[in-house]
Write an enzyme that holds these catalytic residues in place. Structure first.
Site, PDB file in Angstrom:
ATOM      1  N   CYS A  15       0.991  -1.203   0.287  1.00  8.66           N
ATOM      2  CA  CYS A  15       0.062  -0.115   0.193  1.00  8.66           C
ATOM      3  C   CYS A  15       1.127   1.342   0.094  1.00  8.66           C
ATOM      4  O   CYS A  15       2.280   1.028  -0.406  1.00  8.66           O
ATOM      5  CB  CYS A  15      -1.087   0.047   0.911  1.00  8.66           C
ATOM      6  SG  CYS A  15      -0.306   0.152   2.669  1.00  8.66           S
ATOM      7  N   ASN A  18       2.420   1.632   4.377  1.00  4.45           N
ATOM      8  CA  ASN A  18       2.697   0.348   5.012  1.00  4.45           C
ATOM      9  C   ASN A  18       2.450   0.261   6.575  1.00  4.45           C
ATOM     10  O   ASN A  18       3.173  -0.304   7.480  1.00  4.45           O
ATOM     11  CB  ASN A  18       4.090  -0.039   4.978  1.00  4.45           C
ATOM     12  CG  ASN A  18       4.351  -1.539   5.339  1.00  4.45           C
ATOM     13  OD1 ASN A  18       5.535  -1.971   5.773  1.00  4.45           O
ATOM     14  ND2 ASN A  18       3.244  -2.479   5.125  1.00  4.45           N
ATOM     15  N   CYS A  20      -1.525   0.578   7.352  1.00  5.21           N
ATOM     16  CA  CYS A  20      -2.932   0.362   7.516  1.00  5.21           C
ATOM     17  C   CYS A  20      -3.018  -0.745   6.883  1.00  5.21           C
ATOM     18  O   CYS A  20      -3.346  -2.160   7.340  1.00  5.21           O
ATOM     19  CB  CYS A  20      -3.800   1.454   7.265  1.00  5.21           C
ATOM     20  SG  CYS A  20      -3.715   2.951   8.276  1.00  5.21           S
ATOM     21  N   ARG A  21      -3.213  -0.886   5.498  1.00  2.00           N
ATOM     22  CA  ARG A  21      -3.998  -1.796   4.553  1.00  2.00           C
ATOM     23  C   ARG A  21      -2.863  -2.836   4.405  1.00  2.00           C
ATOM     24  O   ARG A  21      -3.161  -4.119   4.590  1.00  2.00           O
ATOM     25  CB  ARG A  21      -4.192  -1.183   3.244  1.00  2.00           C
ATOM     26  CG  ARG A  21      -5.513  -0.210   3.174  1.00  2.00           C
ATOM     27  CD  ARG A  21      -5.569   0.296   2.002  1.00  2.00           C
ATOM     28  NE  ARG A  21      -4.486   1.281   1.657  1.00  2.00           N
ATOM     29  CZ  ARG A  21      -4.380   1.933   0.485  1.00  2.00           C
ATOM     30  NH1 ARG A  21      -5.246   1.744  -0.602  1.00  2.00           N
ATOM     31  NH2 ARG A  21      -3.313   2.706   0.281  1.00  2.00           N
ATOM     32  N   SER A  22      -1.683  -2.832   4.161  1.00  2.41           N
ATOM     33  CA  SER A  22      -0.832  -3.787   3.801  1.00  2.41           C
ATOM     34  C   SER A  22      -0.197  -4.569   5.093  1.00  2.41           C
ATOM     35  O   SER A  22      -0.149  -5.780   4.903  1.00  2.41           O
ATOM     36  CB  SER A  22       0.502  -3.296   2.798  1.00  2.41           C
ATOM     37  OG  SER A  22       1.317  -2.368   3.686  1.00  2.41           O
ATOM     38  N   ASP A 139      -8.115   3.330   1.319  1.00  8.05           N
ATOM     39  CA  ASP A 139      -7.228   3.590   2.432  1.00  8.05           C
ATOM     40  C   ASP A 139      -8.248   4.015   3.592  1.00  8.05           C
ATOM     41  O   ASP A 139      -8.579   5.254   3.550  1.00  8.05           O
ATOM     42  CB  ASP A 139      -6.307   4.745   1.963  1.00  8.05           C
ATOM     43  CG  ASP A 139      -5.109   4.964   3.155  1.00  8.05           C
ATOM     44  OD1 ASP A 139      -5.251   4.568   4.129  1.00  8.05           O
ATOM     45  OD2 ASP A 139      -4.227   5.601   2.455  1.00  8.05           O
TER      46      ASP A 139
END
Length: 169
Positions: A15, A18, A20-22, A139
């Protein structure tokens, strides 16, 4: 379960920062592939450099934990050129990160025409998911609790879809 020979042995989830999402995807993907009996190296990174060395966002940690995932020990890092040879598949959380990754990959191919190993395949994280196919994982950084929960639902769905795509009929 029989797995297609084309299933990767390593996957990098990417993302922007690095945090939140990934990292959430890293842990969910790691757990789901283990449950499916896949022996797979799983990691995450960001295309940006401003969170290197930081723990995941505290809200991401809280929502991940409430859904059975512990991301508290993960540490943000930025994508490197070596990632393109160290991983078989790099999955981008959104189309902008996919575009950024493609630019990096293209520059590696141009600067190193004598590559010994093929570079990682790039894809959108939702590519195999019949529910979210082609959609960005949004995001949640500027969002509320619902945004973090939505990210977890999408990541669980798309992770399972990739695993299903690697099963043989």
């Amino acid at each position: 379960m029989l797995i297609k020979a084309s299933a990767p042995s390593s996957v990098l989830l990417v993302c922007l920062g690095n945090i939140c999402r990934s990292p959430t995807a890293e842990e969910i993907f790691r757990q789901q592939t283990a449950i499916a009996g896949l022996d797979m190296k799983v990691d995450s990174a960001g295309t940006g450099d401003w969170h290197i060395g930081h723990s995941p966002d505290i809200r991401a940690q809280r929502h991940a934990k409430s859904n059975g995932y512990n991301i508290s020990k993960l540490v943000a890092r930025q994508v490197t050129n070596e990632d393109f040879t160290n991983f078989d598949l790099i999955l981008a959380m959104d189309t902008q990160n996919l575009t950024d990754l493609q630019l990096i990959k293209d520059s590696i191919e141009v600067s190193n025409s004598a590559l010994k190993k093929p570079l990682a395949r790039l894809a959108l994280f939702s590519e195999e998911d019949p529910i979210y196919s082609g959609d960005d994982v949004p995001d949640p950084y500027q969002g509320d609790a619902d945004a973090f929960e939505e990210v977890i639902r999408r990541i669980e769905s798309s992770s399972q879809a990739w695993i299903e795509s690697w099963k043989t009929s």
